[in-house]
Scaffold this active site. Structure first.
Site, PDB file in Angstrom:
ATOM      1  N   GLU A 258       0.833  -1.207   0.000  1.00 37.17           N
ATOM      2  CA  GLU A 258       0.000   0.000   0.000  1.00 37.17           C
ATOM      3  C   GLU A 258       0.866   1.254   0.000  1.00 37.17           C
ATOM      4  O   GLU A 258       0.587   2.211  -0.729  1.00 37.17           O
ATOM      5  CB  GLU A 258      -0.924   0.009   1.223  1.00 37.17           C
TER       6      GLU A 258
ATOM      7  N   LYS B  29     -13.061   5.808  12.239  1.00 36.12           N
ATOM      8  CA  LYS B  29     -11.608   5.842  12.042  1.00 36.12           C
ATOM      9  C   LYS B  29     -11.000   7.220  12.349  1.00 36.12           C
ATOM     10  O   LYS B  29      -9.786   7.351  12.377  1.00 36.12           O
ATOM     11  CB  LYS B  29     -11.272   5.475  10.594  1.00 36.12           C
TER      12      LYS B  29
HETATM   13  C1  A5P Z   1      -4.751  -3.057   4.864  1.00 34.90           C
HETATM   14  O1  A5P Z   1      -3.520  -3.525   5.237  1.00 34.90           O
HETATM   15  C2  A5P Z   1      -5.049  -1.791   5.603  1.00 34.90           C
HETATM   16  O2  A5P Z   1      -4.086  -0.806   5.490  1.00 34.90           O
HETATM   17  C3  A5P Z   1      -6.389  -1.264   5.215  1.00 34.90           C
HETATM   18  O3  A5P Z   1      -6.298  -0.240   4.306  1.00 34.90           O
HETATM   19  C4  A5P Z   1      -7.024  -0.808   6.446  1.00 34.90           C
HETATM   20  O4  A5P Z   1      -6.840  -1.829   7.400  1.00 34.90           O
HETATM   21  C5  A5P Z   1      -8.490  -0.483   6.263  1.00 34.90           C
HETATM   22  O5  A5P Z   1      -9.242  -1.634   6.172  1.00 34.90           O
HETATM   23  P1  A5P Z   1     -10.810  -1.625   6.358  1.00 34.90           P
HETATM   24  O6  A5P Z   1     -11.382  -0.779   5.288  1.00 34.90           O
HETATM   25  O7  A5P Z   1     -11.195  -3.086   6.211  1.00 34.90           O
HETATM   26  O8  A5P Z   1     -11.092  -1.112   7.737  1.00 34.90           O
END
Ligand code: A5P
Length: 231
Positions: free
Chosen positions: A107, A125
Site C-alpha cells: 500500500e 476511524k
Molecule cells: C490493509 O492492510 C489496511 O491498510 C487497510 O487499508 C485498512 O486496514 C483499512 O481496512 P478496512 O477498510 O477493512 O477497515
C-alpha cells in the site's frame, strides 16, 4: 447492511467518482476498498470506463480480475494518477495509520506513487491523535523479529507478533514477512516515529502514512463528508 457497512460503501462510491478514463489507478486493500473495486468493475463493464489498476495486495488483485478491471504493474506504470485506499486511523492533518489488514508495504509503495491519494473510511476511524487506542503495524523480515521487537521497546513501543486467528503461528504477509503490531500510545511526532521505525534493520515498512493524503471521504451514519488537505 449495518450502518457501518453502509457508511463505508457511500464513502467508497463517492470517491470512485473521481476516477476518469485513461487513468492508472492504485487499488487499496480492505473491507472499505472492496466497495470501490466493485464499483470500478461495474463502470468498466457497464460504462466502458478505460482504466488500468495497480493492486496493493493479492486479495485486491483477485477481486479486480473477477471484476474485469485490467491490471498493470509499477514496472510498466511507475506513476499513478490516483490511488484509493482505506485506513485504520486518520488524524486532523490527514496523517494515517494503515496495515491492520497486513497490506501496508505494498500500500505504501503504490499509494505514494500516485499523484493523488484518496482515503475512504467510516467515521469510527477519525481520531484527534494518532496512536490513541490503535497499534502501528510494522512489517519485518522473519529472522529479525526478536531484535526488531527489542529496538521497538527502546523507542517506547509495546510490540507483539501478529498471530493467525486459527492459532497456527504468525500471520504471513503477501511478501512472506511477519507483522509486529506496536502499541505506542498517543504519538507525539508521527513523522519522526515513521522514520525511526524504518531505520531498524529488519523492518521492511511501517503503517504510518505521513503527509501523503490528498483527501479523505468519511462515511457517517448519514451522508459523506470530504475532508481536503489544508495547504
Ligand atoms: C490493509 O492492510 C489496511 O491498510 C487497510 O487499508 C485498512 O486496514 C483499512 O481496512 P478496512 O477498510 O477493512 O477497515
Amino acid at each position: 447492511l449495518s450502518w457501518i457497512e453502509d457508511a463505508k460503501k457511500r464513502a467508497a462510491l463517492d470517491a470512485t467518482k473521481l476516477v476518469v478514463n485513461d487513468q492508472i489507478v492504485g487499488l487499496g486493500t480492505g473491507s472499505t476498498t472492496k466497495y470501490m473495486v466493485d464499483e470500478l468493475g461495474r463502470r468498466v463493464r457497464e460504462e466502458n470506463l478505460r482504466i488500468r489498476g495497480v493492486p496493493t495486495s493479492i486479495q485486491t488483485a483477485d477481486q479486480a480480475k473477477i471484476n474485469g478491471i485490467p491490471l498493470t504493474t509499477l514496472d510498466e506504470c511507475p506513476r499513478l494518477d490516483i490511488a484509493i485506499d482505506g485506513a485504520d486511523q486518520v488524524d486532523p492533518n490527514l496523517n494515517l495509520i494503515k496495515g491492520l489488514g497486513g497490506a501496508l508495504t505494498r500500500e505504501k509503495i503504490v499509494d505514494t506513487a500516485a499523484k493523488d491519494l484518496i482515503i475512504i473510511i467510516d467515521e469510527r476511524k477519525l481520531s484527534e491523535r494518532l496512536g490513541w487506542n490503535q497499534v502501528i503495524p510494522v512489517e519485518v523480515i522473519p529472522m529479525s523479529r526478536v531484535p526488531v521487537s527489542e529496538k521497538i521497546r527502546e523507542l517506547g513501543g509495546n510490540p507483539s507478533i501478529r498471530q493467525l486467528k486459527n492459532g497456527r503461528g504468525p500471520f504471513v504477509t503477501d511478501n512472506s514477512n511477519y507483522i509486529i503490531d506496536v502499541d505506542f500510545g498517543v504519538i507525539a511526532d508521527p513523522s519522526q516515529l515513521e522514520q525511526d521505525i524504518n531505520m531498524i534493520p529488519g523492518v521492511v515498512e511501517n503503517g504510518l502514512f505521513i503527509d501523503v493524503t490528498e483527501a479523505v471521504f468519511v462515511g457517517y451514519r448519514e451522508g459523506v463528508k470530504k475532508i481536503q488537505k489544508s495547504v
